[in-house]
Design a protein around this motif. Structure first.
Motif, PDB file in Angstrom:
ATOM      1  N   VAL A 182       0.821  -1.203   0.000  1.00 49.82           N
ATOM      2  CA  VAL A 182       0.000   0.000   0.000  1.00 49.82           C
ATOM      3  C   VAL A 182       0.864   1.267   0.000  1.00 49.82           C
ATOM      4  O   VAL A 182       0.511   2.261  -0.635  1.00 49.82           O
ATOM      5  CB  VAL A 182      -0.967  -0.002   1.211  1.00 49.82           C
ATOM      6  N   THR A 183       2.015   1.219   0.674  1.00 45.39           N
ATOM      7  CA  THR A 183       2.876   2.400   0.781  1.00 45.39           C
ATOM      8  C   THR A 183       3.277   2.964  -0.582  1.00 45.39           C
ATOM      9  O   THR A 183       3.067   4.159  -0.833  1.00 45.39           O
ATOM     10  CB  THR A 183       4.110   2.087   1.649  1.00 45.39           C
ATOM     11  N   PRO A 184       3.821   2.165  -1.517  1.00 46.38           N
ATOM     12  CA  PRO A 184       4.145   2.743  -2.827  1.00 46.38           C
ATOM     13  C   PRO A 184       2.912   3.136  -3.636  1.00 46.38           C
ATOM     14  O   PRO A 184       2.965   4.047  -4.461  1.00 46.38           O
ATOM     15  CB  PRO A 184       4.952   1.656  -3.538  1.00 46.38           C
ATOM     16  N   LEU A 185       1.784   2.470  -3.398  1.00 50.19           N
ATOM     17  CA  LEU A 185       0.549   2.841  -4.082  1.00 50.19           C
ATOM     18  C   LEU A 185       0.122   4.249  -3.666  1.00 50.19           C
ATOM     19  O   LEU A 185      -0.266   5.064  -4.504  1.00 50.19           O
ATOM     20  CB  LEU A 185      -0.558   1.830  -3.769  1.00 50.19           C
ATOM     21  N   ILE A 186       0.226   4.547  -2.368  1.00 50.96           N
ATOM     22  CA  ILE A 186      -0.085   5.888  -1.873  1.00 50.96           C
ATOM     23  C   ILE A 186       0.848   6.908  -2.521  1.00 50.96           C
ATOM     24  O   ILE A 186       0.413   7.979  -2.952  1.00 50.96           O
ATOM     25  CB  ILE A 186       0.024   5.942  -0.331  1.00 50.96           C
ATOM     26  N   THR A 187       2.137   6.568  -2.592  1.00 47.79           N
ATOM     27  CA  THR A 187       3.118   7.479  -3.188  1.00 47.79           C
ATOM     28  C   THR A 187       2.794   7.766  -4.650  1.00 47.79           C
ATOM     29  O   THR A 187       2.815   8.916  -5.088  1.00 47.79           O
ATOM     30  CB  THR A 187       4.541   6.895  -3.070  1.00 47.79           C
TER      31      THR A 187
END
Length: 70
Positions: free
Chosen positions: A25-30
């Motif tokens: 989820v972290t890179p998706l948010i980025t």
């Protein structure tokens, strides 16, 4: 490129049958919001939104579960 997490991790270049984890989820948010976030920040955000991050089970593919039972 997919724009919504409901399309599943496979639509975002992860293997079919995978689940969303905080690490995914972290890179998706980025990418979506152009906001840098730490892993702990993503976990906190997920909890505030009512989600809990999935922790994938790490198993050896050749593991013989019957041999491990004593």
């Amino acid at each position: 490129m997919p724009t919504h997490p409901d399309e599943g991790p496979a639509a975002h270049d992860w293997a079919e049958g995978q689940v969303w984890t905080a690490v995914r989820v972290t890179p998706l948010i980025t990418r979506k919001f152009r906001v840098s976030n730490s892993l702990s920040g993503t976990i906190g955000l997920m909890h505030r939104l009512g989600f809990s991050p999935m922790v994938p089970a790490r198993r050896v593919a050749e593991c013989d579960t019957q041999a491990a039972i004593v």
